[in-house]
Design a protein around this motif. Structure first.
Motif: not given
Length: 515
Positions: A278-292
């Motif tokens: 398989p191809g190398k995985p693409l990380t589109a969202v990477d350990k995102v932390d935020f608050a609203v």
């Protein structure tokens, strides 16, 4: 002698006069802009010059190319288009063949024009790698697809490039790169340019002369600096005022407690590879932390492909994270596993309202679909909610029987907002809500959004590449790059003193005000 001369051009469809007696000239090597709102006749004028008007159109007046009348014979027109006129269409995703690799499509353009040349060299000239030719259109970003369209248009070494809204859906950084690329290509090749746009800032940056169209008529023309700096016509003055528009200062209330919080949110996609590996995985969202917090307006900015829309889709339950979690008002979920009652509290306004509506369904049917989440709501309340929401976005309930194609872009955007509010959500995600709208319509929609926020007590997450709009409506800004949040802060502080390189690049790409 001018390269293109248009005199008394009129285009009609039955009784509809779409273009009415306009005239202008474009010199060899000159960069000429054509501006005006949707429906003003800009694209039809360009199609007439390229000999691409639909068969139902009736054209009058004269168009001369390099001193000779535009031929009527389709073969002669095709030869002229193929060798001397290059065209970049407004939406590259629909103009490119989804079943063919882009390199092969450029190769077809080279073969048809018999201009020789090399696919790899053309890709390199427009700032791509030769390996990009092995990809399909859906495997490229919006800016990369736009560059492929430019490469195809350049295959014949044309005398003029006609570019129809080539940057309307691009982020700031990519927009600046595409504008600089077009300018450099024109200078290097001695090529004329006809640049069509409703973005006056882009036209001011690129074009030396400009013509303004309103409802098919030319209302003003001249040097760009003069027309935008001291417009003589009332319509041009309104366009310039809208381009300079700063939304009135918005009184932001004190935010409440945390409504939405993400922790380590991660989304990876498997990429194609050579079997059996398989191809190398693409990380589109990477350990995102935020608050609203409740009542806040948060803006999410960043270049195309940085993960903004993927993050938005996970938040509203249209995709699922591989790792991490989301807490909404104390309830934890990971994406599409959210419960029906939680789904009612989250809503999304899609980037393109036209493609988000089913063309076979009336507006009433489309708007009523979310009401299925409200168990036990009687039919009479369905009708009442429909009427309330359509009136809330400034439209008439009588319009509910129409179909999506019967509305303007601004009206469809209002309907998309009305649909998103059907379940009375607490949290609304808006993905590029005004990027494809005319300047005056954009101002109306933004004012509408701020009024609805106050009326319904909404909390917003706005995805946008328009920093002027972000500065006006957002309490805080999150800057995203390669799937990560790299900087956050209040708009005034962030845009005045950016700390991260990505933020500095976005601010530097911001186009100056017109006039």
């Amino acid at each position: 002698m001018s390269l293109v001369e248009v005199a008394n051009l009129s285009i009609a469809f039955g009784a509809l006069q779409a273009v009415d007696g306009i005239g202008f000239a474009i010199g060899k090597g000159e960069r000429f802009g054509l501006v005006g709102e949707s429906g003003s006749g800009k694209t039809l004028t360009a199609l007439a010059i390229a000999g691409l008007l639909p068969e139902t159109a009736r054209r009058e007046g004269t168009i001369r190319f390099d001193g000779a009348p535009l031929p009527h014979d389709e073969r002669a027109l095709a030869r002229l288009r193929g060798k001397r006129i290059g065209m970049v269409f407004q939406e590259p995703m629909t103009a490119l063949n989804p079943l063919m690799k882009v390199g092969r499509q450029i190769g077809e353009a080279l073969a048809l024009t018999k201009a020789g040349g090399d696919i790899g060299a053309l890709l390199t000239e427009v700032g791509l790698l030769p390996t990009h030719g092995e990809r399909y259109p859906h495997q490229l970003s919006g800016g990369q697809r736009q560059r492929v369209m430019i490469a195809m248009a350049l295959a014949s070494a044309p005398d003029i490039l006609i570019a129809d809204e080539p940057t309307s859906a691009l982020d700031l950084v990519t927009q600046a790169k595409v504008l600089d690329l077009i300018a450099a290509l024109c200078d290097r090749r001695g090529m004329a340019l006809m640049f069509i746009s409703h973005d006056l800032k882009a036209v001011a940056r690129l074009c030396t002369r400009v013509a303004v169209l309103q409802r098919g008529r030319m209302v003003e023309a001249g040097e760009t600096a003069s027309v935008f700096g001291a417009p003589g016509d009332g319509y041009t003055r309104r366009l310039v005022a809208a381009a300079r528009m700063q939304l009135p200062e918005i009184a932001h209330g004190s935010p409440g407690g945390v409504l939405v919080a993400t922790r380590g949110l991660t989304r990876r996609f498997r990429q194609p590879g050579s079997w059996p590996l398989p191809g190398k995985p693409l990380t589109a969202v990477d350990k995102v932390d935020f608050a609203v917090r409740t009542g806040e307006s948060i803006a999410l900015v960043g270049p195309s492909g940085c993960g903004k829309t993927t993050l938005a889709r996970i938040l509203v339950g249209l995709d699922t994270a591989n790792a991490g979690s989301i807490a909404f008002d104390g309830r934890v979920y990971h994406g599409a596993d959210l419960s029906p009652d939680l789904r009612r509290d989250l809503s999304l306004v899609f980037q393109d309202p036209f493609s988000s509506f089913d063309p076979r369904m009336s507006v009433a049917q489309s708007l009523a679909e979310p009401l299925r989440l409200l168990d036990g709501l009687p039919p009479e309340m369905h009708r009442q909610r429909l009427a309330e929401n359509v009136a809330a976005v400034g439209l008439e309930p009588a319009m509910l029987t129409r179909f999506p194609h019967e509305f303007s872009g601004g009206q469809r955007q209002r309907l998309a907002i009305a649909r998103a509010l059907m379940t009375r959500p607490k949290f609304l995600v808006l993905d590029e809500p005004v990027s494809a709208l005319d300047l005056s319509v954009r101002a109306e929609v933004l004012a509408l959004l701020m009024r609805l926020k106050a009326d319904y007590g909404l909390t917003y997450l706005v995805i946008s590449h328009d920093l002027d709009m972000v500065a006006a409506i957002a309490d805080r800004v999150l800057v995203m790059q390669a799937g990560r949040i790299v900087e956050e802060g209040k708009p005034a502080e962030l845009f005045t003193n950016p700390r991260h390189e990505m933020t500095r690049e976005l601010v530097a790409a911001r186009l100056p005000a017109v006039g």
